[in-house]
Design an enzyme around this catalytic site. Sequence first.
Site, PDB file in Angstrom:
ATOM      1  N   GLY A 161     -49.723   5.150 -33.961  1.00  0.00           N
ATOM      2  CA  GLY A 161     -50.392   3.835 -33.389  1.00  0.00           C
ATOM      3  C   GLY A 161     -49.753   2.795 -33.908  1.00  0.00           C
TER       4      GLY A 161
ATOM      5  CB  VAL B 211     -49.433   7.806 -41.425  1.00  0.00           C
ATOM      6  CG1 VAL B 211     -48.467   8.098 -40.686  1.00  0.00           C
ATOM      7  CG2 VAL B 211     -50.398   8.862 -42.071  1.00  0.00           C
ATOM      8  N   GLY B 212     -48.527   7.592 -44.634  1.00  0.00           N
ATOM      9  CA  GLY B 212     -47.336   8.058 -45.515  1.00  0.00           C
ATOM     10  C   GLY B 212     -47.309   7.495 -46.825  1.00  0.00           C
TER      11      GLY B 212
ATOM     12  CD  GLU C  43     -52.937   4.641 -36.601  1.00  0.00           C
ATOM     13  OE1 GLU C  43     -53.156   4.857 -35.291  1.00  0.00           O
ATOM     14  OE2 GLU C  43     -51.841   4.724 -37.014  1.00  0.00           O
TER      15      GLU C  43
ATOM     16  CE  LYS D  42     -32.909  12.568 -44.935  1.00  0.00           C
ATOM     17  NZ  LYS D  42     -34.003  13.365 -45.474  1.00  0.00           N
TER      18      LYS D  42
HETATM   19  O1  0RQ Z   1     -36.809  12.448 -45.244  1.00  0.00           O
HETATM   20  O2  0RQ Z   1     -38.894  13.838 -45.853  1.00  0.00           O
HETATM   21  O3  0RQ Z   1     -36.755  14.543 -45.897  1.00  0.00           O
HETATM   22  O4  0RQ Z   1     -37.429  13.119 -47.628  1.00  0.00           O
HETATM   23  O5  0RQ Z   1     -37.517  10.251 -43.441  1.00  0.00           O
HETATM   24  O6  0RQ Z   1     -39.464   8.696 -44.803  1.00  0.00           O
HETATM   25  O7  0RQ Z   1     -39.026   7.008 -46.211  1.00  0.00           O
HETATM   26  O8  0RQ Z   1     -40.570   9.050 -46.941  1.00  0.00           O
HETATM   27  O9  0RQ Z   1     -41.440   7.401 -45.159  1.00  0.00           O
HETATM   28  O10 0RQ Z   1     -43.299   9.166 -45.169  1.00  0.00           O
HETATM   29  O11 0RQ Z   1     -43.637   6.639 -44.749  1.00  0.00           O
HETATM   30  O12 0RQ Z   1     -42.115   8.163 -43.034  1.00  0.00           O
HETATM   31  C1  0RQ Z   1     -41.160   6.301 -39.856  1.00  0.00           C
HETATM   32  C2  0RQ Z   1     -41.239   8.760 -40.223  1.00  0.00           C
HETATM   33  C3  0RQ Z   1     -41.735   7.150 -42.317  1.00  0.00           C
HETATM   34  C4  0RQ Z   1     -43.433   7.405 -40.485  1.00  0.00           C
HETATM   35  C5  0RQ Z   1     -42.006   7.398 -40.688  1.00  0.00           C
HETATM   36  C6  0RQ Z   1     -36.159  10.184 -43.784  1.00  0.00           C
HETATM   37  C7  0RQ Z   1     -36.508  10.156 -45.263  1.00  0.00           C
HETATM   38  C8  0RQ Z   1     -37.548  11.128 -45.295  1.00  0.00           C
HETATM   39  C9  0RQ Z   1     -39.758  10.283 -44.382  1.00  0.00           C
HETATM   40  P1  0RQ Z   1     -37.545  13.472 -46.380  1.00  0.00           P
HETATM   41  P2  0RQ Z   1     -39.995   8.138 -46.029  1.00  0.00           P
HETATM   42  P3  0RQ Z   1     -42.664   7.748 -44.629  1.00  0.00           P
HETATM   43  C10 0RQ Z   1     -49.980   5.183 -38.485  1.00  0.00           C
HETATM   44  C11 0RQ Z   1     -48.603   4.668 -37.802  1.00  0.00           C
HETATM   45  C12 0RQ Z   1     -44.057   6.488 -37.019  1.00  0.00           C
HETATM   46  C13 0RQ Z   1     -45.623   6.201 -36.517  1.00  0.00           C
HETATM   47  C14 0RQ Z   1     -46.317   5.406 -37.255  1.00  0.00           C
HETATM   48  C15 0RQ Z   1     -43.954   7.599 -39.045  1.00  0.00           C
HETATM   49  C16 0RQ Z   1     -38.589  11.053 -44.155  1.00  0.00           C
HETATM   50  O13 0RQ Z   1     -43.949   6.265 -41.196  1.00  0.00           O
HETATM   51  O14 0RQ Z   1     -43.792   8.441 -38.440  1.00  0.00           O
HETATM   52  O15 0RQ Z   1     -45.931   4.176 -37.514  1.00  0.00           O
HETATM   53  N1  0RQ Z   1     -43.883   6.384 -38.494  1.00  0.00           N
HETATM   54  N2  0RQ Z   1     -47.897   5.577 -37.381  1.00  0.00           N
HETATM   55  O16 0RQ Z   1     -35.312  10.442 -46.061  1.00  0.00           O
HETATM   56  C17 0RQ Z   1     -32.852   9.741 -41.384  1.00  0.00           C
HETATM   57  C18 0RQ Z   1     -33.110   7.269 -41.502  1.00  0.00           C
HETATM   58  C19 0RQ Z   1     -34.321   7.588 -42.027  1.00  0.00           C
HETATM   59  C20 0RQ Z   1     -34.691   8.937 -42.437  1.00  0.00           C
HETATM   60  C21 0RQ Z   1     -35.925   7.866 -43.847  1.00  0.00           C
HETATM   61  N3  0RQ Z   1     -32.864   6.084 -41.160  1.00  0.00           N
HETATM   62  N4  0RQ Z   1     -32.446   8.374 -40.920  1.00  0.00           N
HETATM   63  N5  0RQ Z   1     -33.675  10.030 -41.912  1.00  0.00           N
HETATM   64  N6  0RQ Z   1     -35.407   8.982 -43.211  1.00  0.00           N
HETATM   65  N7  0RQ Z   1     -35.338   7.046 -42.818  1.00  0.00           N
HETATM   66  C22 0RQ Z   1     -50.196   6.549 -38.407  1.00  0.00           C
HETATM   67  C23 0RQ Z   1     -50.582   7.294 -37.088  1.00  0.00           C
HETATM   68  O17 0RQ Z   1     -49.992   6.977 -36.001  1.00  0.00           O
HETATM   69  C24 0RQ Z   1     -51.765   8.471 -37.225  1.00  0.00           C
END
Ligand code: 0RQ
Length: 490
Positions: free
Chosen positions: A372, A253-254, A278, A392
Amino acid sequence: MSADEAASLVKNGDNVGFSGFTHAGCPKVVPVAIAKLAEAEHAKGNPFKIGMFTGASTGDSIDGALARAHAIKFRTPYQTNKDLRSAINSGEVPYFDMHLSSLAQEIRYGFLGGVDIAIIEACDVTEDGEIVPTCGVGISPTIAQKAKIVIVELNTWNPKGMRGMHDIVELASPPHRQEIPVYTVRDRIGKDHLKVDPSKIIVVKSNTPNEGGSFAPVDEVTTKIGNNVANFFIKEMAEGRMPKTFLPVQSGVGNIANAVLAAMGESKEIPDFEVYTEVIQDAVIDLMESGRIKFASGCSLTVSNPCIEKVYKNLEFFKERIVLRPSEISNNQEVVRRLGVIAINTALEADIFGNINSTHVMGTKMMNGIGGSGDFTRGSYVSIFVTPSTAKDGKISAFVPSVAHEDHSEHSVKIIISEYGVADLRGKSPRQRAEEIIEKCAHPEYRPLLREYLNNNVQGQTPLDIYNCYAFHKAFLETGDMRNVKWENK
Ligand code: 0RQ
């Protein structure tokens, strides 16, 4: 009943199951009424909190409203709401982060307590208890069976003609479970509705739009990641490690996941493909219209409102190409392994040995949850994690000596892709994986620092330097920038 009357059936301490998966298919008016009820009870000095089971994350009307009302006794299995996230990280809300495919069966096994009330958004409900869900299924079949009362939010914003898009089934519990007869992405094995004893059903009418946000536009970094993923597939097909007909795809997602799908759709060398996933996001709908995606099986239509309006306008076209299943089927490892699903998920950080943190910022603060990603990663044909090399503004490296929390282990992670390249971890030892990840994926500014870390005298299978493995995280916590890393005893 009105939403307020239905909400008054919910008592302090009850466990409530909600339909939907992400914002898609979630009830919207009764949960807000429950939050209002909680606030009124708190104002009178009475306790009021409920336990919450959902398919995945929800819309603001569930997680946001109930978190702001301080009305949550516990929450599982996944969330993305900022108010709920704050309540979890402050310690107010106990949160149990679990694999989404497991929740329905763990409720049936009795591992998590009973379900008192189910609240299910529907586009249709009949006198004899047939309930047709809307954009998401999640755990609806299980909570509908388990609950003493089923509140149906009949949301006329969604057309009744959605009937036929869902494939509803509930698995038997061991030792009586048999194989799941999904042999192709398109196979249907259940009914087009949920069936509930009509005497349990209460109907609340609403006409409320979906709560889906839009995606960030594809940028330079996400485009490069998407292209690297597409090129990886082209190479795999050319070198005979992936069938030329391709395999079904799951994508997380995302924004990044959306950009990856868009890049795959644009690649002329990737054949038209199917999706076994999903969440069906906007990019899938666009690629379906252009003919690049032939069929999508998912648990939800997690799309923006302009996108869902497009689907509703052309419902017959999409009903032939989409099936929405409960999460215990959409995310089931038996099916994922059988179909050879390619799993693409996003990491917060990866370590140089290939372990992935998808959930905890700096090891302590919950972001969303594992969702998921674990369901698909472990069973997949090939498991891929994508991430920008930094977060960041470069102050955080996504590639670190040791992940601060581990969701997916080195044993399950095959490929890692950043905007810089593709690290292929298959068949490699921890030392070889470290070289591969540093050279192919890490940001050039962080590569010398990661090499410095690796340049230690640690013997053994994995050169983990326990004095320094969190030095990047320590530098960020102390100075706000991982580049200020200071090594101990080096
Ligand atoms: O922060 O929102 O303040 O800008 O995390 O990161 O790069 O925009 O990526 O929206 O795809 O989310 C892993 C959270 C990534 C998501 C995760 C900060 C970054 C940003 C978001 P801002 P991006 P995305 C299907 C599968 C687990 C569940 C999953 C997730 C924000 O993909 O929840 O995979 N995955 N489900 O700046 C601190 C770090 C960082 C960080 C990124 N190392 N430390 N902050 N960010 N890396 C769906 C379902 O299960 C329903």
